[in-house]
Design a protein around this motif. Structure first.
Motif, PDB file in Angstrom:
ATOM      1  N   TYR A  63       0.831  -1.210   0.000  1.00  0.00           N
ATOM      2  CA  TYR A  63       0.000   0.000   0.000  1.00  0.00           C
ATOM      3  C   TYR A  63       0.863   1.256   0.000  1.00  0.00           C
ATOM      4  O   TYR A  63       0.649   2.173  -0.809  1.00  0.00           O
ATOM      5  N   VAL A 203      -8.432   3.407   1.824  1.00  0.00           N
ATOM      6  CA  VAL A 203      -9.237   2.934   0.697  1.00  0.00           C
ATOM      7  C   VAL A 203     -10.116   4.059   0.151  1.00  0.00           C
ATOM      8  O   VAL A 203     -10.384   4.130  -1.055  1.00  0.00           O
ATOM      9  N   PHE A 206      -8.673   6.010  -2.814  1.00  0.00           N
ATOM     10  CA  PHE A 206      -8.394   5.379  -4.101  1.00  0.00           C
ATOM     11  C   PHE A 206      -8.971   6.145  -5.300  1.00  0.00           C
ATOM     12  O   PHE A 206      -8.258   6.355  -6.286  1.00  0.00           O
ATOM     13  N   ASP A 210      -6.546   7.798  -8.168  1.00  0.00           N
ATOM     14  CA  ASP A 210      -6.621   7.468  -9.593  1.00  0.00           C
ATOM     15  C   ASP A 210      -6.494   8.725 -10.447  1.00  0.00           C
ATOM     16  O   ASP A 210      -5.878   8.706 -11.524  1.00  0.00           O
ATOM     17  N   SER A 233      -2.164  11.105   2.026  1.00  0.00           N
ATOM     18  CA  SER A 233      -1.435   9.937   1.525  1.00  0.00           C
ATOM     19  C   SER A 233      -0.070   9.803   2.183  1.00  0.00           C
ATOM     20  O   SER A 233       0.344   8.704   2.572  1.00  0.00           O
ATOM     21  N   ARG A 270      -5.644   1.795 -11.804  1.00  0.00           N
ATOM     22  CA  ARG A 270      -6.649   1.930 -10.752  1.00  0.00           C
ATOM     23  C   ARG A 270      -6.160   1.283  -9.459  1.00  0.00           C
ATOM     24  O   ARG A 270      -5.778   0.116  -9.443  1.00  0.00           O
ATOM     25  N   HIS A 271      -6.232   2.059  -8.385  1.00  0.00           N
ATOM     26  CA  HIS A 271      -5.639   1.616  -7.126  1.00  0.00           C
ATOM     27  C   HIS A 271      -6.413   0.479  -6.469  1.00  0.00           C
ATOM     28  O   HIS A 271      -5.838  -0.287  -5.700  1.00  0.00           O
ATOM     29  N   HIS A 272      -7.718   0.374  -6.727  1.00  0.00           N
ATOM     30  CA  HIS A 272      -8.463  -0.727  -6.113  1.00  0.00           C
ATOM     31  C   HIS A 272      -8.073  -2.062  -6.737  1.00  0.00           C
ATOM     32  O   HIS A 272      -8.433  -3.120  -6.201  1.00  0.00           O
ATOM     33  N   VAL A 275      -3.332  -2.032  -5.735  1.00  0.00           N
ATOM     34  CA  VAL A 275      -2.947  -2.240  -4.333  1.00  0.00           C
ATOM     35  C   VAL A 275      -3.178  -3.687  -3.886  1.00  0.00           C
ATOM     36  O   VAL A 275      -2.270  -4.310  -3.318  1.00  0.00           O
TER      37      VAL A 275
END
Length: 325
Positions: A63, A203, A206, A210, A233, A270-272, A275
């Protein structure tokens, strides 16, 4: 592009995460069962504790490294460049220098963990507030000053190590390499709680991250509060890196390795997706690496040495590839 190919491309990241999850589960089962002998219940309990520590560290490193690369817009940077590893080494060295190796080995591990986490978080927060929040909004200045402080910490630690007793130095060396063999259960539970809370809070970032990945100007033009997102962050990064480093020690190149592999495998920003993929690769790397270390090498070296060697080679490959573009 035909509609069928578009649908397949959209489903690829999710499918890759599922594949990585299966591979990770297999690596975890292999670590817990291969070579298991003697008192099965006792041996399995030790391995499960090690595995839990790997999951905590893997999630924290994945993360923090992903988010740090996003806010700095650089794929070859990791939070370690801010001097966290050097600060950890300096804290351990100063304890031995002023109180001896016995003090380090007999100190309350919970107190030592809390002190190390607080020192690293405070250092990061002060550095961030001093530079990024008040004097400049250039993240590269923040990173550069972090590198300078990291070099300073490493130099002071090296000087102190030359002045301590040789026997104390040998004992100190054991604490400077990442190890999953002596993690305290209480510390593990506390660290896991901190990581879960930090990642759970993160979360929510996210969707904004993006957009931040597209660049500061683009993010601002699309209505994202870039400064606030970066501030939050960096706080999360500081907490996660501090917790993982204080729990098992520094693993310099793990984040660089797993995040870049996750981006290549998932082919998305995309971070979802990135990560979780990074976390799965990190846990797989740690579990498989520790399994090879114990079953093949007989624990003749530290896991961090192998990871740093592979990660360092991968880092050089990234530099060469970026320079040829």
């Amino acid at each position: 592009m035909p509609a069928d190919r578009v649908r397949v491309a959209r489903k690829r990241p999710a499918r890759m995460v599922v594949v990585l999850a299966v591979v990770t589960a297999a690596a975890m089962v292999a670590f817990c069962t291969v070579g298991l002998a003697g008192n099965i219940e006792y041996a399995l309990g030790i391995r499960l504790r090690k595995l839990a520590a790997m999951v905590v560290v893997g999630c924290a490193v994945a993360y923090s490294s992903t988010v740090f690369q996003t806010v700095t817009n650089n794929r070859i940077l990791t939070p370690g460049i801010m001097g966290f590893d050097s600060l950890f080494v300096l804290i351990q060295t100063l304890i031995v220098y002023f109180a001896g190796a016995i003090a380090l080995s007999t100190a309350d591990p919970r107190l030592l963990f809390v002190v190390q986490v607080l020192v690293m978080v405070v250092f990061s927060t002060v550095l961030h507030r001093w530079l990024f929040d008040r004097t400049t909004h250039d993240l590269y200045v923040l990173v550069l000053v972090g590198v300078i402080f990291g070099t300073l910490f490493a130099s002071v630690a090296s000087l102190a190590q030359r002045l301590i007793n040789p026997n104390d130095f040998v004992a100190l060396q054991d604490s400077l390499f990442a190890s999953f063999n002596s993690v305290e259960p209480d510390l593990l539970a506390f660290a896991a709680l901190l990581v879960v809370l930090a990642c759970g809070w993160g979360v929510r970032l996210f969707p904004r991250l993006d957009v931040v990945a597209l660049g500061r100007d683009t993010a601002v033009s699309l209505g994202v509060d870039h400064r606030r997102t970066v501030n939050q962050s960096l706080v999360l990064v500081a907490v996660l890196v501090s917790v993982s480093t204080a729990l098992v020690g520094p693993i310099t190149f793990l984040g660089l390795l797993v995040v870049n592999l996750a981006r290549q495998l998932t082919a998305t920003f995309r971070h979802h997706i990135v990560v979780p993929a990074s976390a799965l690769i990190a846990v797989t790397t740690l579990a498989a690496g520790q399994l090879v270390l114990e079953q093949v090498f007989g624990m003749d070296t530290a896991l961090s040495v192998i990871i740093n060697f592979v990660g360092g080679a991968y880092f050089i490959a990234l530099l060469v590839r970026e320079s040829t573009r």
